[in-house]
Design a protein around this motif. Structure first.
Motif, short mmCIF file in Angstrom:
data_model
loop_
_atom_site.label_atom_id
_atom_site.label_comp_id
_atom_site.label_asym_id
_atom_site.label_seq_id
_atom_site.Cartn_x
_atom_site.Cartn_y
_atom_site.Cartn_z
N HIS A 285 -4.50 2.67 -6.24
CA HIS A 285 -4.70 3.70 -6.52
C HIS A 285 -5.99 4.42 -6.73
N ARG B 282 4.45 5.80 -1.99
CA ARG B 282 4.28 4.47 -2.87
C ARG B 282 5.82 3.91 -2.66
N ASP C 225 3.44 6.88 -9.50
CA ASP C 225 3.09 6.05 -8.38
C ASP C 225 3.39 4.45 -8.96
N TYR D 66 4.28 9.70 -4.58
CA TYR D 66 5.07 8.56 -4.83
C TYR D 66 6.01 8.30 -3.81
#
Length: 356
Positions: A214, A135, A165, A132
């Motif tokens: 992803h 991201r 994310d 994350y």
């Protein structure tokens, strides 16, 4: 940071192989959900495996099984690795969690480590990257680069890691572009270049001009390159597939953790725990930031990266509302690792519903 320097920081260079006889290599097995040639997730895990072998210079012997479906097949593969004399087994996908736990209970003398899961036992730990963080930087870049105010996200499966994310991406994009919208397409696969290409084109047909993913192949980047759009690479440096479209790639580096855990098991100091690594551990990095980015975008990328790496900024710090109007992170609170592992909500502004 060089691998040796990082390992010094983690205290890993003392007594390498001390607990292992020179003529009896310590055996480590790996299970991959995709092919090692996916140029994404499994590719980087296998790079970590290779660096593990190189680091221990003959004292560690590794093996791997690729393209293992999540479920009953995974349990059979993990069982076979345990029966084959592996002292330590890394299973590297969320859907391997329950199969790994079952096998761990049957082989108490073998150590198991599972990536991205949350279940542990006396001989099984968990590990994950703070993807994350990458991201969030990606969302900042996407929010600044989009000309249509519409960014797109190709999701694999609606598990906490992926949902987390997506939220980080959108919160970041919103922080620099209040008008931005996000469109999400789920492909229900970790690696399927055909589905990923179709998803990328479907998103671009809907006005998306910056793609995130992803999923593990470079197919979305290739699709973006063909249509003159932008995209961000997943897990490994995917810049060569889209020299113009590529913004940067968020690269995973598992080697430090694989070396650390192997050393602990060899030394008899291993204890199962939940490990999270990110920018600050140099296990997550921004690879090949494109020279064709505007100066203000590049500056904001660098600034955001440094703020997260230093701990000055934590993406999941409240107040945060979900898209149903509930306070999911109170003001002043930063989600703990346990809470991050349980994210099952979209943040305010995402109009989609999470697939069930």
């Amino acid at each position: 940071m060089k691998l040796k320097s990082l390992l010094v920081g983690l205290g890993l260079l003392a007594g390498v192989g001390a607990a292992q006889a020179a003529d009896d290599p310590f055996k480590v097995g790996f299970v991959y959900v995709g092919p090692v040639g996916d140029l994404g997730w499994s590719y980087e895990h296998d790079r970590g495996r290779q660096e593990l072998e190189q680091f221990f210079d003959g004292k560690v012997e590794t093996t791997f099984v690729e393209n293992v479906p999540e479920g009953a097949d995974a349990e059979r593969v993990i069982t076979q690795l345990a029966k084959s004399g592996n002292d330590l087994i890394f299973s590297t996908s969320f859907g391997f969690m329950n199969p790994t736990l079952k096998v761990a209970k049957r082989f108490p003398k073998v150590t198991f480590e599972h990536a991205t899961g949350y279940k542990r036992s006396k001989n099984m730990g968990t590990y994950v990257l703070r993807t994350y963080e990458g991201r969030y930087v990606s969302g900042v870049a996407a929010g600044m680069l989009t000309e249509t105010n519409t960014i797109g996200y190709i999701g694999s499966f609606p598990i906490p890691e992926v949902i987390r994310d997506i939220n980080a991406t959108y919160m970041a994009a919103k922080s620099v572009n209040p008008e931005v919208k996000i469109k999400i397409v789920w492909v229900n696969s970790w690696y399927d270049p055909g589905k990923e290409t179709d998803a990328a084109n479907a998103l671009m047909d809907q006005g998306v001009d910056v793609l995130l993913q992803h999923t593990d192949s470079p197919a979305p980047l290739i699709a973006a390159e063909k249509r003159g759009m932008r995209a961000i690479g997943q897990a490994s440096d995917q810049s060569s597939f889209a020299p113009n479209a590529h913004v940067f790639s968020v690269r995973d580096d598992w080697a430090p953790y694989y070396i650390k855990v192997t050393q602990e098991v060899m030394d008899g100091t291993y204890e199962p725990k939940d490990f999270w690594g990110g920018f600050s551990e140099d296990m997550l990095s921004l690879a090949s930031i494109n020279d064709n980015l505007p100066d203000d975008v590049r500056a904001k990328i660098d600034e955001t990266y440094e703020q997260i790496k230093s701990g000055e900024f934590k993406p999941f710090t409240g107040p945060i509302m979900d898209n149903k109007g509930n306070v999911v992170v109170p003001a002043g609170h930063s989600l703990t690792d346990t809470e991050l592992a349980q994210v099952n909500w979209y943040v305010e502004g995402i109009t989609d519903a999470i697939p069930r």
